[in-house]
Design an enzyme around this catalytic site. Structure first.
Site, mmCIF file in Angstrom:
data_model
loop_
_atom_site.group_PDB
_atom_site.id
_atom_site.type_symbol
_atom_site.label_atom_id
_atom_site.label_comp_id
_atom_site.label_asym_id
_atom_site.label_seq_id
_atom_site.Cartn_x
_atom_site.Cartn_y
_atom_site.Cartn_z
ATOM 1 N N LYS A 149 2.110 -3.568 6.365
ATOM 2 C CA LYS A 149 2.500 -3.577 4.946
ATOM 3 C C LYS A 149 4.010 -3.378 4.815
ATOM 4 O O LYS A 149 4.679 -4.027 4.019
ATOM 5 C CB LYS A 149 1.742 -2.486 4.178
ATOM 6 C CG LYS A 149 0.247 -2.748 4.062
ATOM 7 C CD LYS A 149 -0.030 -4.107 3.422
ATOM 8 C CE LYS A 149 -1.502 -4.396 3.275
ATOM 9 N NZ LYS A 149 -1.770 -5.747 2.735
ATOM 10 N N SER A 207 0.833 -1.212 0.000
ATOM 11 C CA SER A 207 0.000 0.000 0.000
ATOM 12 C C SER A 207 0.861 1.254 0.000
ATOM 13 O O SER A 207 1.976 1.261 0.532
ATOM 14 C CB SER A 207 -0.889 -0.002 1.258
ATOM 15 O OG SER A 207 -1.524 1.235 1.419
ATOM 16 N N TYR A 265 -1.868 -0.896 10.684
ATOM 17 C CA TYR A 265 -2.174 -1.445 9.349
ATOM 18 C C TYR A 265 -1.029 -1.126 8.390
ATOM 19 O O TYR A 265 -0.473 -2.021 7.747
ATOM 20 C CB TYR A 265 -3.486 -0.863 8.805
ATOM 21 C CG TYR A 265 -3.585 -1.027 7.304
ATOM 22 C CD1 TYR A 265 -3.295 0.035 6.446
ATOM 23 C CD2 TYR A 265 -3.879 -2.259 6.749
ATOM 24 C CE1 TYR A 265 -3.325 -0.135 5.081
ATOM 25 C CE2 TYR A 265 -3.916 -2.436 5.377
ATOM 26 C CZ TYR A 265 -3.627 -1.358 4.542
ATOM 27 O OH TYR A 265 -3.629 -1.530 3.183
ATOM 28 N N ASN A 312 -13.871 4.378 3.998
ATOM 29 C CA ASN A 312 -13.308 5.014 2.806
ATOM 30 C C ASN A 312 -14.291 5.962 2.135
ATOM 31 O O ASN A 312 -15.510 5.810 2.231
ATOM 32 C CB ASN A 312 -12.831 3.941 1.810
ATOM 33 C CG ASN A 312 -11.671 3.107 2.376
ATOM 34 O OD1 ASN A 312 -11.676 1.897 2.258
ATOM 35 N ND2 ASN A 312 -10.699 3.751 3.009
ATOM 36 N N LEU A 313 -13.728 6.914 1.406
ATOM 37 C CA LEU A 313 -14.509 8.007 0.820
ATOM 38 C C LEU A 313 -15.594 7.548 -0.139
ATOM 39 O O LEU A 313 -16.779 7.893 0.032
ATOM 40 C CB LEU A 313 -13.556 8.976 0.091
ATOM 41 C CG LEU A 313 -14.246 10.138 -0.643
ATOM 42 C CD1 LEU A 313 -14.935 11.073 0.349
ATOM 43 C CD2 LEU A 313 -13.249 10.913 -1.506
#
Ligand code: WQD
Length: 332
Positions: free
Chosen positions: A154, A125, A150, A196-197
């Site tokens: 990654k 990410s 989170y 999320n958006l």
């Protein structure tokens, strides 16, 4: 390579990647514990592809099950999506994220090593860049201290792949995946209130949410709202097929990372504007306070993926927000 194990293959990005794998002549096999999706996605994959994709409802931390699948299906390579991905939840429950995201990866790699399988594409990410000093970011841009467990999983995941010399590995650093398959049979299925958006936008437009809160308009950007590199989930899925082909052709490769974005940054207000104009719907939103941990602006330099993988995003913002709305309407 033909037989590809797709962990988390019933999830948002995983399911779109299964479709692209099949359309490119691969045989995907799915393992998914259904912790962030539902079994109905399997039937919809059959509607889209015409195929019954072999599926196992299991946890990727179960190394015995993993080994059996790798052997029984003569797996040639793995695409590893299975991980928790909610930034806010990871702050609340860090151990849940380390156990699942790191524990799952380590179990998978143990099973691969024991079965002499080295090919893996890892879901990473853009959060590894934190708030970059400048954008666009390329793969050599500084890796910042993660601003959530989170994001840290990654970063650690990439380091584990780099340290395992037996692997032929690629990490794809996703920017912001949005949108849905043109069939509107698969798409993003956030459980509960979306973080999320774009799913929040579509649920607000559908009347499921009362209004969208734009988290801050006092950033140093063109309209004061944050900038992100939004990429159509189908373009992102296609990047995984290109990554599989790359490791198939480059068996001596050990570990490569690639930015997977469009190379364009859009503000939150530009996303809202594109959504309203493309779909001819009015969105109820207000400007609220900043959200803790939000990066002000980040977008990708994707030259490496274009030059090395032969991949480039093709779908524009209007297509992204149109497919997101069509998917939301299909759910009602
Ligand atoms: C985008 C912009 C918000 C919701 C996260 C993860 C990333 C990846 C994608 C998994 C920001 C604003 C949002 C809302 C808003 N996940 N926003 N109101 O935070 O860039 O990335 O999801 O791989 O790893 O970090 O995505 O969609 O949450 O936010 O104003 O209700 O939209 O402030 O500027 P983000 P996002």
């Amino acid at each position: 390579m033909k037989n590809i194990l797709v962990t988390g293959g019933l999830g948002y990005i995983g399911s779109h990647t299964v479709v692209e794998l099949i359309e490119n002549g691969y045989q995907p096999i799915i393992i998914d514990d259904l912790s962030n999706t539902n079994i109905g996605v399997l039937e919809r994959l059959k509607k889209i592809t015409g195929l019954d994709v072999p599926y196992y409802q299991n946890d990727v931390c179960d190394i015995t099950v993993l080994r059996k699948i790798l052997v029984d299906h003569q797996i040639d390579g793995v695409i590893h999506f299975a991980a928790f991905k909610a930034v806010g939840e990871s702050v609340q429950f860090p151990l849940k994220y380390y156990q699942n995201n790191i524990g799952g990866l380590v179990s998978l790699l143990h099973a691969m090593e024991q079965c002499n399988i080295k090919n893996i594409v890892f879901s990473s990410s853009c959060t590894v860049y934190g708030q970059p000093d400048i954008s666009p970011v390329d793969e050599n841009s500084a890796i910042k201290v993660a601003n959530s467990p989170y994001g840290n999983t990654k970063q650690i995941g990439e380091e584990i792949l780099r340290d395992c010399s037996f692997l032929n590995a690629v990490a794809l650093r996703y920017f912001n995946p949005i949108g849905a398959h043109p069939s509107a049979l698969i798409g993003e299925l956030p459980l509960g209130v979306p973080n999320n958006l774009v799913p929040f936008i579509t649920q607000t437009a559908a009347g499921i949410r009362e209004k969208l809160t734009v988290y801050g308009n006092d950033y140093n950007t063109k309209d004061g709202t944050c900038v992100r590199d939004y990429i159509h989930v189908v373009d992102l899925a296609k990047a995984h097929v290109k990554a599989i082909a790359f490791i198939d052709k480059n068996s001596t490769n050990h570990f490569e990372v690639f930015n997977i974005g469009t190379g364009n940054g859009f503000t939150v207000l530009e996303i809202i504007e594109a959504f309203e104009t493309t779909n001819q719907v009015k969105l109820n939103y207000t400007i609220g306070d900043r959200r803790a941990g939000d990066v002000e602006k980040v977008w990708a330099n994707t030259d490496k993926a274009t030059n090395t993988l032969g991949w480039k995003a093709a779908l524009d913002l209007n297509t992204m927000v149109e497919s997101a709305w069509k998917w939301q309407l299909s759910l009602s």
